[in-house]
Structures are given as structure tokens and as C-alpha cells.
Motif scaffolding. Structure first.
Motif, PDB file in Angstrom:
ATOM      1  N   ILE A  37     -15.325   0.772  -0.632  1.00  0.00           N
ATOM      2  CA  ILE A  37     -14.110   0.954  -1.425  1.00  0.00           C
ATOM      3  C   ILE A  37     -13.193  -0.253  -1.254  1.00  0.00           C
ATOM      4  CG2 ILE A  37     -12.016   2.348  -1.729  1.00  0.00           C
ATOM      5  CD1 ILE A  37     -13.606   4.770  -0.785  1.00  0.00           C
ATOM      6  N   GLY A  38     -12.645  -0.728  -2.359  1.00  0.00           N
ATOM      7  CA  GLY A  38     -11.574  -1.717  -2.316  1.00  0.00           C
ATOM      8  C   GLY A  38     -10.285  -1.016  -2.715  1.00  0.00           C
ATOM      9  N   TYR A  39      -9.229  -1.184  -1.930  1.00  0.00           N
ATOM     10  CA  TYR A  39      -8.015  -0.382  -2.146  1.00  0.00           C
ATOM     11  C   TYR A  39      -6.778  -1.269  -2.169  1.00  0.00           C
ATOM     12  CZ  TYR A  39      -4.388   3.134  -1.175  1.00  0.00           C
ATOM     13  OH  TYR A  39      -3.275   3.921  -1.229  1.00  0.00           O
ATOM     14  N   VAL A  40      -5.936  -1.067  -3.178  1.00  0.00           N
ATOM     15  CA  VAL A  40      -4.649  -1.762  -3.261  1.00  0.00           C
ATOM     16  C   VAL A  40      -3.568  -0.678  -3.268  1.00  0.00           C
ATOM     17  CG1 VAL A  40      -3.194  -3.371  -4.510  1.00  0.00           C
ATOM     18  CG2 VAL A  40      -5.686  -3.605  -4.605  1.00  0.00           C
ATOM     19  N   PRO A  41      -2.763  -0.581  -2.219  1.00  0.00           N
ATOM     20  CA  PRO A  41      -1.788   0.505  -2.124  1.00  0.00           C
ATOM     21  C   PRO A  41      -0.520   0.227  -2.921  1.00  0.00           C
ATOM     22  CG  PRO A  41      -1.634  -0.868  -0.185  1.00  0.00           C
ATOM     23  CD  PRO A  41      -2.774  -1.413  -1.015  1.00  0.00           C
ATOM     24  N   GLN A  42       0.246   1.284  -3.117  1.00  0.00           N
ATOM     25  CA  GLN A  42       1.533   1.144  -3.810  1.00  0.00           C
ATOM     26  C   GLN A  42       2.520   0.354  -2.960  1.00  0.00           C
ATOM     27  OE1 GLN A  42       3.334   4.893  -4.733  1.00  0.00           O
ATOM     28  NE2 GLN A  42       5.163   3.997  -5.651  1.00  0.00           N
ATOM     29  N   GLU A  43       2.568   0.681  -1.669  1.00  0.00           N
ATOM     30  CA  GLU A  43       3.505   0.010  -0.763  1.00  0.00           C
ATOM     31  C   GLU A  43       2.807  -1.200  -0.163  1.00  0.00           C
ATOM     32  OE1 GLU A  43       4.657   3.034   1.958  1.00  0.00           O
ATOM     33  OE2 GLU A  43       5.758   4.183   0.474  1.00  0.00           O
ATOM     34  N   LEU A  44       2.809  -2.269  -0.920  1.00  0.00           N
ATOM     35  CA  LEU A  44       2.077  -3.479  -0.541  1.00  0.00           C
ATOM     36  C   LEU A  44       2.749  -4.174   0.640  1.00  0.00           C
ATOM     37  CD1 LEU A  44      -0.134  -5.540  -1.143  1.00  0.00           C
ATOM     38  CD2 LEU A  44       1.429  -6.609  -2.748  1.00  0.00           C
ATOM     39  N   SER A  45       1.943  -4.546   1.629  1.00  0.00           N
ATOM     40  CA  SER A  45       2.483  -5.237   2.803  1.00  0.00           C
ATOM     41  C   SER A  45       1.471  -6.269   3.278  1.00  0.00           C
ATOM     42  CB  SER A  45       2.779  -4.238   3.932  1.00  0.00           C
ATOM     43  OG  SER A  45       3.237  -4.906   5.084  1.00  0.00           O
ATOM     44  N   LEU A  46       1.867  -7.545   3.241  1.00  0.00           N
ATOM     45  CA  LEU A  46       1.001  -8.606   3.745  1.00  0.00           C
ATOM     46  C   LEU A  46       1.363  -8.911   5.195  1.00  0.00           C
ATOM     47  CD1 LEU A  46       0.897 -11.105   0.734  1.00  0.00           C
ATOM     48  CD2 LEU A  46      -0.608  -9.163   1.222  1.00  0.00           C
ATOM     49  N   PHE A  47       0.380  -9.433   5.920  1.00  0.00           N
ATOM     50  CA  PHE A  47       0.599  -9.814   7.311  1.00  0.00           C
ATOM     51  C   PHE A  47       1.295 -11.174   7.381  1.00  0.00           C
ATOM     52  CE2 PHE A  47      -3.246  -7.152   7.386  1.00  0.00           C
ATOM     53  CZ  PHE A  47      -2.813  -6.162   8.263  1.00  0.00           C
ATOM     54  N   HIS A  48       2.010 -11.396   8.467  1.00  0.00           N
ATOM     55  CA  HIS A  48       2.621 -12.710   8.696  1.00  0.00           C
ATOM     56  C   HIS A  48       1.518 -13.647   9.186  1.00  0.00           C
ATOM     57  CE1 HIS A  48       6.129 -15.315   9.383  1.00  0.00           C
ATOM     58  NE2 HIS A  48       5.415 -15.807  10.379  1.00  0.00           N
ATOM     59  N   ASN A  49       0.676 -14.044   8.245  1.00  0.00           N
ATOM     60  CA  ASN A  49      -0.496 -14.856   8.575  1.00  0.00           C
ATOM     61  C   ASN A  49      -0.883 -15.650   7.339  1.00  0.00           C
ATOM     62  OD1 ASN A  49      -2.836 -15.843   9.930  1.00  0.00           O
ATOM     63  ND2 ASN A  49      -3.005 -13.907  11.052  1.00  0.00           N
ATOM     64  N   THR A  50      -1.984 -16.358   7.399  1.00  0.00           N
ATOM     65  CA  THR A  50      -2.412 -17.175   6.265  1.00  0.00           C
ATOM     66  C   THR A  50      -2.932 -16.295   5.135  1.00  0.00           C
ATOM     67  OG1 THR A  50      -4.676 -17.376   7.086  1.00  0.00           O
ATOM     68  CG2 THR A  50      -3.070 -19.027   7.841  1.00  0.00           C
ATOM     69  N   ILE A  51      -2.993 -16.887   3.939  1.00  0.00           N
ATOM     70  CA  ILE A  51      -3.557 -16.169   2.800  1.00  0.00           C
ATOM     71  C   ILE A  51      -5.013 -15.805   3.094  1.00  0.00           C
ATOM     72  CG2 ILE A  51      -4.289 -16.451   0.397  1.00  0.00           C
ATOM     73  CD1 ILE A  51      -1.731 -18.067  -0.070  1.00  0.00           C
TER      74      ILE A  51
END
Length: 568
Positions: free
Chosen positions: A423-437
Motif C-alpha cells: 500500500i502507498g498512503y498519503v494522509p490528510q495531515e501531511l508531515s515531512l521529517f526535518h531531513n532531506t527530500i
């Protein structure tokens, strides 16, 4: 005191029996070295004691067993040799403890991370992010220190037993006096240990609360700054810091109180004991000198015992709080009884599925189908139950009634972990890590190459903007992705979902916070995925109706309408 022994003997990935063996062996050689002083001092005085002590006789027997002469040179060699061996054994025990500390801390951290990530979904709703962060960083470090103090306490405890045993073999009366002095010293300051323990628990809990508050503040920093609402949060920080300050003050006062109380009591008790030993017990000079050394060591060790016990009491709270968290995460382990391999080549079906949170119904009698390799859209207002349907499909929740089928196989029979890997999942409450792309897309998976990442970005329509960045995939996204625009964050999140080439893509309100133009670009990117992936999109936005092969309108926990554009 019992709690300290439990830490020493109960800590995982340690060998307490080996440490204890080395300490006992070191103590045995220390008794031999002390005992050898008695005949040595007798020889130096020119007149051996007419009534030798049991320890004197024990040393003499040991010398006879090994065929050694009871003379000055031999006794000096015995004393030196025994002390060297004692030192080596004690160093071996406590040297091992130094390595064990790292193992204890690493084991507890690894176990917590593993168990926390393996917990059932409902467990996370009751957890504070700051508590977990504090446990992994601060509590784990203090737990290692607690183990160190516990090991040191056991070492002093064994040493105290050694010197009390030596005192008994020299003079039972003196041993009794030493025991009385030790008991008086322990009980006279035991209340300070209790203060330290209570202050330690307050410190642990206050630090956890403070860490949680920091995490909550950072997650809400933009609205706080925008509305100039920082003042109430400053007050919350002040309360937590005040509580922590009080705990540190109590710990400091208890530590210094114990130190100087011991100093005063020891001076009084040693004076009284010496008076009794010389005036009433009439102990010979050689025995009195050795007894004095032993008595001083007993009182000194008891003082160290008390100090170490107090230090351990201040730190043990972190060990037990972390242990409680480990137990709770272990009890919350997600059950995965399924064994069949997941495969989506036909469809996902909901047959009469109902689910409730407690007594509150969320979805009722749901019947729908998501065909493979098509785009299905769940549309409806917030709170309609759309996300709950996705959670049931993923296996985060279990239906109260009805069945979810994957290619005709009930989800309960499928290995849920194998299913989620597809499964690939994109949540509503998007949060990226403080890290590289790169790390935000691979999530640390070293098997994924830069080619895999760029291919996923191309599918998500994000390869062009990433290529233009000065550091490309090495560009740091910032806290929660703050260095990127909303559309760029969404494309990275979509690439994260696509990079493992899953069978199913789930999009949960991915464009709810985007402007119409950016939303149209994202929707176009999703349309291009049709045929290669099975896509389920949850949304209340009308733009998605244009690309849907199937459109389900959900309201109040029910499917009210179904539109089929392309028959599978």
C-alpha cells in the motif's frame, strides 16, 4: 533498597551472576589480606597475641594448606597478592558494568521503538508524542545511570558483608558495635532517600510533560506566531519549569543533608566505639589496629552505600517509567493472525460492514467495491466516515460486523503486514521529517536508489522542481517541510507513497488545503497513474469527480449513491 536490587538483577542483556561472582571473589581475597595483617602486626610488635582471633587462625590454616611459612616476608607477599587479585576481580566486575550500561540503554531504546511501532492503532490515540521522545532520549540515559548506581550499590553491599565478616572473625563484640553503628547511620538518614526517590519521580514526570509541551508547541508554532498567542504557552512552560525546579532543589538538599549528617554521626559513633573497645573490651593492640581499620571501612562503606542508594533512588524513576512504557507497548501489540499472502488483481469489497467507536456508530451496513487498476473516489462531508472505511481496509480497525474482502479473501485471513507493504498512503495531515527530500521519500530504506526516488517523483509530478533545487534530493525539507510550498510537500508525499511500487494507492484528502490550480495539477498527476495502480481517493472536493472511475457518496456513515463510469 529492594527496587535497586531489582534493577541490577532484572536489567536485560546483563550478566548479574558474573558480576556478583567477581565481587564475592574479590571480597574473599580482601578478607585474606585483612587477616594477614593480624600475625604481621603481632610479629612487628615482638609478641604475638596469646589468644589469637578466628581470622588469625584462618590465615594460619591457609598458609599451612599451601605450605607457606608464617613469617614476615610471606605475610607481606600474601597481603600484596591478595589485594592485587581483589583489585583485578573488582575491576573486572565493574568494568563489565560499564559495557553493560550501553547494552541496557540500547536494548531498552530498541525494544521501545520496535514495540511502539508494532502497537495496535487504538494505542496511539492515548499517547503523547513528547512522552515517547523523552523516554527514548532522557529516560533511557537516566535508566542506564540507574543501572550503574545499582551495580555500584551491589558492589558496596558485598564489600560491607566482607568487612562485617572480617569483624566477626576478629571480635564478635566489635562486629556487633559495627553493626549497630551501620544500622544507626542507615536509619538516621533513610528519610532523605525517600525524599530523593519522590523528587526523582517528580523530575521524570515533569521532564516528560515539558518535552511533550515542546513538541506540541513546535507542531503549532505557525498559528501561535500568526495570532500572537505565545503568552499562554509561555505560562504553561513556566509551570512545568517551576515543578522541575522544585524537584531539583529537593534532590540537592537531600544529597547534602545525607552527606553532612553522616559526617557528624560517624564522628560521634567512632569515638564511642573506640572508647568501648579500649576501656571495656580490652582488645589487644594488633587486633585493635586491624579492627580499627575494619571498623572504619565498615562505616565508610555504609556511608557510600547510603550515598549510592540515594543516587539510585533519584534515578530509578526513569528506569521504572521506561519499564512501564515497555510493558504498555508490549501489551498493545497488534494481533496479526492472518497467514495468506496479499494480492490485489481483481477488487476490494466491503460486504455489510459496520464499525463503531465504543457505543457511537461510525459506518453502517457498507457495501461497495474498489476495482483493481481503477480510480475510486469516496466523496462526502467531513465526519461522514470516509477515513474510517480506509482504516478498515488497511486493517487499523476491525469491523464489528460484515467482511472486507481482498480478491475474494477475507482480510482477517491475510497477513496484514504483507498487505500494508503493498500500500502507498498519503494522509490528510501531511508531515515531512526535518531531513532531506531523499530521506523523506525513502523513509530510510537503503534498498531504494536515487533512480527509484526520481521515478517516483516523476510519477508525482515533482521531478522538475526537485531537479532545480541547489542540492536536489539532498535538500533539507525543514521542520514539517516548512521550506517547501504546500504543493511541493504534497508531491513529495505522493512520491513517498509510489516509490515502493505498491499495488494500492490511498489518498486521504490530499488536496484539501491546496488552491484550485495546484489541486488541478495534483489531480492530473493522479489520473496518469490509472491503469498502473489501483487508486482510492478520499475527498470532499468536486475536482476529483472528473477522474473517478467509480464515485461513492458517503454521508452519516452510509453509502448514499454510487456512480460507475468505467465497468471493470
Amino acid at each position: 533498597m529492594i527496587a535497586i536490587f531489582r534493577i541490577f538483577f532484572g536489567a536485560k542483556r546483563t550478566r548479574p551472576a558474573l558480576v556478583l561472582f567477581c565481587l564475592v571473589l574479590a571480597g574473599a581475597f580482601e578478607i585474606v589480606s585483612i587477616g594477614a595483617l593480624l600475625p604481621l602486626l603481632g610479629q612487628l610488635g615482638g609478641k604475638p597475641s596469646g589468644n589469637p582471633s578466628e581470622l588469625d587462625l584462618l590465615v594460619t590454616q591457609i598458609l599451612e594448606i599451601f605450605g607457606l611459612a608464617n613469617d614476615f616476608d610471606t605475610l607481606v607477599l600474601v597481603i600484596v597478592g591478595a589485594m592485587v587479585i581483589k583489585g583485578v576481580m573488582a575491576f573486572s566486575a565493574l568494568g563489565y558494568v560499564s559495557y553493560a550500561i550501553a547494552d541496557v540503554v540500547s536494548a531498552m531504546r530498541s525494544q521501545l521503538v520496535r514495540q511502539f511501532l508494532d502497537a495496535r492503532w487504538s494505542y496511539y490515540a492515548d499517547q503523547r508524542v513528547g512522552r515517547i521522545a523523552n523516554a527514548l532520549s532522557n529516560d533511557a540515559t537516566r535508566a542506564g545511570s540507574a543501572y550503574q548506581r545499582a551495580a555500584r550499590f551491589v558492589a558496596y553491599f558485598v564489600q560491607a558483608i566482607v568487612y562485617v565478616s572480617a569483624a566477626i572473625l576478629i571480635s564478635r563484640e566489635l562486629a556487633l558495635l559495627a553493626a549497630v553503628v551501620g544500622i544507626v547511620l542507615l536509619f538516621a538518614t533513610s528519610w532523605l532517600v525517600k525524599i530523593s526517590r519522590n523528587a526523582g519521580f517528580r523530575q521524570t514526570d515533569s521532564t516528560s510533560d515539558l518535552t511533550t509541551l515542546v513538541a506540541d508547541t513546535m507542531n503549532n508554532i505557525k498559528p501561535l506566531k500568526t495570532m500572537e498567542r505565545q503568552a499562554p504557552f509561555v505560562a504553561l512552560f513556566a509551570d512545568s519549569i517551576k515543578t522541575l525546579r522544585g524537584s531539583l532543589i529537593r534532590q540537592g538538599l537531600a544529597t547534602y543533608g545525607r552527606h553532612y549528617a553522616h559526617y557528624i554521626l560517624m564522628a560521634l559513633l567512632i569515638g564511642i566505639t573506640l572508647y568501648i573497645a579500649t576501656k571495656h573490651l580490652k582488645i589487644p593492640l594488633s587486633e585493635l589496629v586491624v579492627s580499627g581499620v575494619v571498623f572504619f571501612q565498615v562505616t565508610s562503606i555504609i556511608s557510600k552505600l547510603q550515598a549510592t542508594l540515594q543516587d539510585a533512588a533519584q534515578l530509578e524513576s526513569a528506569f521504572w517509567r521506561l519499564d512501564e512504557l515497555l510493558q504498555s507497548t508490549a501489551e498493545a501489540k497488534e494481533v496479526n493472525p492472518g497467514t495468506r499472502v496479499a494480492n490485489l488483481s481483481k477488487s476490494i469489497e466491503f460486504q455489510n460492514v459496520s464499525f463503531s467507536h465504543g457505543d457511537k456508530p461510525i459506518v453502517r451496513d457498507i457495501n461497495l467495491e474498489f476495482p483493481a487498476h481503477q480510480i475510486s473516489v469516496l466523496q462526502g462531508p467531513s465526519g461522514a466516515g470516509k477515513t474510517t472505511l480506509i482504516d478498515l481496509l488497511i486493517g487499523l480497525h476491525k469491523a464489528n460486523s460484515g467482511t472486507v474482502l481482498l480478491d475474494g479473501i477475507p482480510l482477517d485471513e491475510i497477513d496484514i503486514k504483507d498487505w500494508r507493504k503493498k500500500i502507498g498512503y498519503v494522509p490528510q495531515e501531511l508531515s515531512l521529517f526535518h531531513n532531506t527530500i531523499r530521506e523523506n521519500i525513502t523513509l530510510g530504506d537503503k534498498s531504494l536508489s536515487d533512480e527509484d526516488v526520481m521515478r517516483a517523483l516523476a510519477h508525482a509530478g515533482g521531478d522538475e522542481f526537485v531537479s532545480k533545487l541547489p542540492d536536489g534530493l539532498g535538500t533539507v525539507a525543514g521542520e514539517l517541510g516548512a521550506k517547501l510550498s504546500g504543493g511541493q510537500r504534497q508531491r513529495i508525499a505522493l512520491a513517498r507513497a509510489l516509490v515502493t511500487r505498491p499495488q494500492l494507492i490511498i489518498l486521504d484528502e490530499v488536496t484539501s488545503a491546496l488552491d484550485p490550480e495546484t489541486e488541478a495539477e495534483i489531480v492530473s498527476s493522479i489520473r496518469s497513474l490509472s491503469g498502473e495502480f489501483t487508486v482510492i481517493a478520499v475527498t470532499h472536493r468536486p475536482a476529483w469527480t472528473k477522474i473517478a472511475d467509480r464515485l461513492y457518496k458517503v454521508e452519516a456513515g452510509r453509502v448514499l449513491d454510487t456512480t460507475i463510469k468505467n465497468q471493470c
